[in-house]
Design a protein around this motif. Sequence first.
Motif, PDB file in Angstrom:
ATOM      1  N   PHE A   1      25.295  41.824 -99.049  1.00  0.00           N
ATOM      2  CA  PHE A   1      26.061  43.001 -98.633  1.00  0.00           C
ATOM      3  C   PHE A   1      25.986  44.045 -99.743  1.00  0.00           C
ATOM      4  N   ASN A   2      25.051  44.970 -99.612  1.00  0.00           N
ATOM      5  CA  ASN A   2      24.891  46.035-100.605  1.00  0.00           C
ATOM      6  C   ASN A   2      24.586  47.348 -99.893  1.00  0.00           C
ATOM      7  N   PHE A   3      24.354  48.386-100.652  1.00  0.00           N
ATOM      8  CA  PHE A   3      24.188  49.715-100.073  1.00  0.00           C
ATOM      9  C   PHE A   3      22.993  49.769 -99.116  1.00  0.00           C
ATOM     10  N   VAL A   4      21.864  49.190 -99.526  1.00  0.00           N
ATOM     11  CA  VAL A   4      20.652  49.241 -98.704  1.00  0.00           C
ATOM     12  C   VAL A   4      20.854  48.471 -97.401  1.00  0.00           C
ATOM     13  N   SER A   5      21.395  47.262 -97.510  1.00  0.00           N
ATOM     14  CA  SER A   5      21.594  46.461 -96.297  1.00  0.00           C
ATOM     15  C   SER A   5      22.604  47.135 -95.370  1.00  0.00           C
ATOM     16  N   CYS A   6      23.616  47.786 -95.922  1.00  0.00           N
ATOM     17  CA  CYS A   6      24.592  48.493 -95.093  1.00  0.00           C
ATOM     18  C   CYS A   6      23.948  49.655 -94.346  1.00  0.00           C
ATOM     19  N   LEU A   7      23.043  50.373 -95.016  1.00  0.00           N
ATOM     20  CA  LEU A   7      22.327  51.456 -94.341  1.00  0.00           C
ATOM     21  C   LEU A   7      21.490  50.925 -93.181  1.00  0.00           C
ATOM     22  N   LYS A   8      20.829  49.812 -93.404  1.00  0.00           N
ATOM     23  CA  LYS A   8      19.997  49.222 -92.340  1.00  0.00           C
ATOM     24  C   LYS A   8      20.860  48.760 -91.164  1.00  0.00           C
ATOM     25  N   ILE A   9      22.004  48.146 -91.468  1.00  0.00           N
ATOM     26  CA  ILE A   9      22.874  47.669 -90.396  1.00  0.00           C
ATOM     27  C   ILE A   9      23.510  48.840 -89.659  1.00  0.00           C
ATOM     28  N   ALA A  10      23.840  49.910 -90.378  1.00  0.00           N
ATOM     29  CA  ALA A  10      24.379  51.101 -89.721  1.00  0.00           C
ATOM     30  C   ALA A  10      23.339  51.693 -88.767  1.00  0.00           C
ATOM     31  N   LEU A  11      22.076  51.686 -89.192  1.00  0.00           N
ATOM     32  CA  LEU A  11      20.997  52.169 -88.323  1.00  0.00           C
ATOM     33  C   LEU A  11      20.841  51.268 -87.109  1.00  0.00           C
ATOM     34  N   LEU A  12      20.848  49.949 -87.331  1.00  0.00           N
ATOM     35  CA  LEU A  12      20.741  49.005 -86.218  1.00  0.00           C
ATOM     36  C   LEU A  12      21.877  49.221 -85.225  1.00  0.00           C
ATOM     37  N   ALA A  13      23.094  49.347 -85.722  1.00  0.00           N
ATOM     38  CA  ALA A  13      24.254  49.522 -84.850  1.00  0.00           C
ATOM     39  C   ALA A  13      24.171  50.828 -84.068  1.00  0.00           C
ATOM     40  N   SER A  14      23.706  51.880 -84.720  1.00  0.00           N
ATOM     41  CA  SER A  14      23.566  53.168 -84.038  1.00  0.00           C
ATOM     42  C   SER A  14      22.526  53.069 -82.923  1.00  0.00           C
ATOM     43  N   LEU A  15      21.431  52.395 -83.212  1.00  0.00           N
ATOM     44  CA  LEU A  15      20.403  52.190 -82.186  1.00  0.00           C
ATOM     45  C   LEU A  15      20.936  51.331 -81.039  1.00  0.00           C
ATOM     46  N   CYS A  16      21.745  50.316 -81.380  1.00  0.00           N
ATOM     47  CA  CYS A  16      22.359  49.484 -80.336  1.00  0.00           C
ATOM     48  C   CYS A  16      23.288  50.317 -79.459  1.00  0.00           C
TER      49      CYS A  16
END
Length: 422
Positions: free
Chosen positions: A221-236
């Motif tokens: 759980f870090n800044f990069v992984s949070c950005l990727k998950i935020a992108l995934l969630a937005s796409l979802c």
Amino acid sequence: MNTEESYIRHKIKHNEERFLSTLRWILFSFIVGLALGVVGAMFHHGISYVTDLRLSHPFLLYLLPVGAILIALLYKVCGYENDGGTNVVIASIHSDERIPLRMSVLIFISTIFSHLCGASVGREGAALQVGGSLGYSVGRLLRFNDRDKKTMVMVGMSAVFSALFGTPFAAAIFSMEVVSVGIMHYAALLPCTIASLTARYVAARLGAPAPFYEIMEYSKFNFVSCLKIALLASLCGLVSILFCVSLHKTSGLAKKYLKNRYLRALIGGTLMLIISLLIENQDFNGAGTAVIAGCISGETVPYAFLLKIVVTSICIAAGYKGGEIVPTFYIGASFGCLFGQLAGISPSMCAAIGMGAMFCGVTNSPITAFLICLELFGFDGANFFLLAIAFSYVVSGYFGLYSSQKIVYSKFKSNFINKMTE
């Protein structure tokens, strides 16, 4: 009698009424939970049996062109041609709309038959309709007032959802949250919780297990992984809009250009059969829980989420019954897994996050989505689950599976808007 004595007597009487009302709800919700736990277990075993039967006898897929016709005939014979499905249950909580008891029997039979044929449908539609219908009938039998009948509808929904899906925490909240986005019917919290926990206990004792998926690998759980998950969630969130629009538009166009419901059923079932034969496997037939498990293991095919949207839209438009939540999980898991593979972040974890984000996007129920993630995957990924659900909730806008769901307060500002989902 002075003013102080009157006030004390009033408070004593008022609290006595509260106490008796609470005892009544505890008793009735416990009884409803016991009964609907049995119903949920029966439903679970029925779907499991016909799914195993279809997988071992693939020729049953040839029922697809006629299956929806038989379901339409069943509803006609029973005098329930204008079936509003889960929307009727949700609408009954907003208004005084009556829920016929025969709805529970019809959806029970037709959902199991849909899974036997290989239609791409889920189970939650049946769970909510069976629970809501039986809950409403209990309320009428006991001569509850209109407010209490609405609570009993939510109690029934929670009980069957819990028994069937094995997620009692989420089930207790879902029936209160899905009705009106932005507010919660907290008066139903205690009875829904008791019914949900009781029904899950009964279903487990009757051999209906609660699912649990083990995530193969968690990313840090870090800044990069949070950005990727935020992108995934937005796409979802965007994929959830695509799914909702596809379902509504496909059904709408089918009714507009194929006014004969039996012709719609024949064409839709035939299309599903052709797709099934071209694929040469049953990955897109039925609920697809085995495919979801595969995605959690980190395996998927690139086109899985798109094709599942297509086949589910076709089957629902054809008239097959069951619901859209399990297909939603399928779409979220396959899309999330694909995203993880492409973005260089745990595909297994992304599949789980995709399921929660998609569920939130199509139901507009973030608290339920978060609880489902915790119950299905455990607490290790809680930070990612919460982040993803928050993004999906906002990005998905005012779209939703259920046209009778109300958006009471805006997702973007603390404004009262009171509009229906799109």
